[in-house]
Design a protein around this motif. Structure first.
Motif, short mmCIF file in Angstrom:
data_model
loop_
_atom_site.label_atom_id
_atom_site.label_comp_id
_atom_site.label_asym_id
_atom_site.label_seq_id
_atom_site.Cartn_x
_atom_site.Cartn_y
_atom_site.Cartn_z
N LEU A 16 0.83 -1.20 0.00
CA LEU A 16 0.00 0.00 0.00
C LEU A 16 0.87 1.26 0.00
N HIS A 17 1.93 1.24 0.79
CA HIS A 17 2.86 2.37 0.83
C HIS A 17 3.48 2.58 -0.56
N ALA A 18 3.86 1.50 -1.20
CA ALA A 18 4.47 1.59 -2.53
C ALA A 18 3.48 2.13 -3.56
N ILE A 19 2.22 1.71 -3.49
CA ILE A 19 1.20 2.20 -4.43
C ILE A 19 0.98 3.70 -4.23
N LEU A 20 0.88 4.12 -2.97
CA LEU A 20 0.67 5.53 -2.69
C LEU A 20 1.86 6.37 -3.15
N LEU A 21 3.05 5.88 -2.87
CA LEU A 21 4.26 6.61 -3.27
C LEU A 21 4.39 6.67 -4.78
N ALA A 22 4.16 5.55 -5.44
CA ALA A 22 4.28 5.53 -6.90
C ALA A 22 3.16 6.34 -7.56
N GLY A 23 2.02 6.45 -6.90
CA GLY A 23 0.91 7.22 -7.46
C GLY A 23 1.16 8.71 -7.49
N THR A 24 2.07 9.20 -6.66
CA THR A 24 2.35 10.62 -6.66
C THR A 24 3.01 11.08 -7.96
N VAL A 25 3.81 10.22 -8.55
CA VAL A 25 4.56 10.61 -9.75
C VAL A 25 3.64 10.94 -10.92
N PRO A 26 2.71 10.06 -11.33
CA PRO A 26 1.87 10.43 -12.47
C PRO A 26 0.92 11.59 -12.17
N LEU A 27 0.51 11.74 -10.91
CA LEU A 27 -0.38 12.85 -10.58
C LEU A 27 0.34 14.19 -10.69
N PHE A 28 1.52 14.29 -10.08
CA PHE A 28 2.26 15.55 -10.18
C PHE A 28 2.78 15.78 -11.60
N LEU A 29 3.15 14.70 -12.30
CA LEU A 29 3.59 14.84 -13.69
C LEU A 29 2.43 15.28 -14.58
N GLY A 30 1.24 14.75 -14.33
CA GLY A 30 0.05 15.17 -15.07
C GLY A 30 -0.25 16.64 -14.85
N ALA A 31 -0.05 17.11 -13.61
CA ALA A 31 -0.24 18.54 -13.33
C ALA A 31 0.76 19.38 -14.11
N LEU A 32 2.00 18.91 -14.18
CA LEU A 32 3.02 19.62 -14.96
C LEU A 32 2.62 19.68 -16.43
N LEU A 33 2.18 18.56 -16.98
CA LEU A 33 1.78 18.54 -18.39
C LEU A 33 0.56 19.43 -18.63
N SER A 34 -0.36 19.47 -17.67
CA SER A 34 -1.52 20.37 -17.79
C SER A 34 -1.09 21.82 -17.76
N ASP A 35 -0.11 22.15 -16.92
CA ASP A 35 0.40 23.52 -16.89
C ASP A 35 1.08 23.89 -18.20
N ILE A 36 1.81 22.95 -18.77
CA ILE A 36 2.45 23.21 -20.07
C ILE A 36 1.39 23.42 -21.15
N ALA A 37 0.34 22.60 -21.11
CA ALA A 37 -0.75 22.76 -22.09
C ALA A 37 -1.44 24.11 -21.91
N TYR A 38 -1.63 24.54 -20.67
CA TYR A 38 -2.25 25.84 -20.43
C TYR A 38 -1.35 26.97 -20.91
N TYR A 39 -0.06 26.85 -20.67
CA TYR A 39 0.89 27.86 -21.09
C TYR A 39 0.88 28.02 -22.62
N ASN A 40 0.65 26.92 -23.34
CA ASN A 40 0.67 26.95 -24.80
C ASN A 40 -0.68 27.27 -25.42
N SER A 41 -1.80 26.99 -24.71
CA SER A 41 -3.10 27.13 -25.34
C SER A 41 -4.00 28.19 -24.73
N PHE A 42 -3.72 28.64 -23.52
CA PHE A 42 -4.53 29.63 -22.82
C PHE A 42 -5.96 29.14 -22.51
N GLN A 43 -6.20 27.85 -22.57
CA GLN A 43 -7.51 27.28 -22.21
C GLN A 43 -7.55 27.08 -20.70
#
Length: 142
Positions: A16-43
């Motif tokens: 369970l600890h490993a799942i929670l720890l590993a789950g942080t990476v795609p969530l924070f990475l997804g936020a980064l990709l969303s910020d990049i998309a916002y920076y490029n598209s203004f949506q």
């Protein structure tokens, strides 16, 4: 002549600890990709996506932080990599919280500080997950 060495205790996180720890990476990475998309598209919806992904990353990181703290309290030797892992996870969570507060602003006020914070938190999440999911040693000088 006998030689006695201290055993190397290896401690891997629970599933369970490993799942929670590993789950942080795609969530924070997804936020980064969303910020990049916002920076490029203004949506504006990309900022909303990023805010929700950061909230999920904070939830996972906070629960992983509780597991890491419990493991450190139970450990025989409280030094080295387990402490570094806990401190790095705590720094990741705190900067993620600051990032969440930054993403609570309106529209373009999020940029560029939200993007910079997302980069920092994503890199910290990857380093923390790598450190936490590798074998933590509580004995020896490694």
């Amino acid at each position: 002549m006998t030689v006695t060495t201290q055993p190397d205790y290896r401690c891997t996180p629970s599933p369970l600890h490993a799942i929670l720890l590993a789950g942080t990476v795609p969530l924070f990475l997804g936020a980064l990709l969303s910020d990049i998309a916002y920076y490029n598209s203004f949506q504006i919806q990309w900022t909303n996506f990023a805010a929700w992904l950061i909230a999920g990353g904070l939830l996972f990181a906070g629960l992983a932080l509780l597991f890491a703290l419990a493991n450190l309290i139970r450990a025989d030797r409280k030094a080295g990599r387990p402490v570094m892992y806990l401190v790095l996870l705590l720094v990741t969570w705190v900067l993620g919280l600051v990032n969440a507060f930054e993403h609570a602003k309106d529209a373009w006020a999020v940029m560029p500080s939200g993007l910079v914070l997302s980069v920092i938190v994503s890199v910290l999440a990857v380093i923390t997950a790598w450190l936490g999911l590798s074998n933590l040693r509580s004995g020896g000088a490694r």
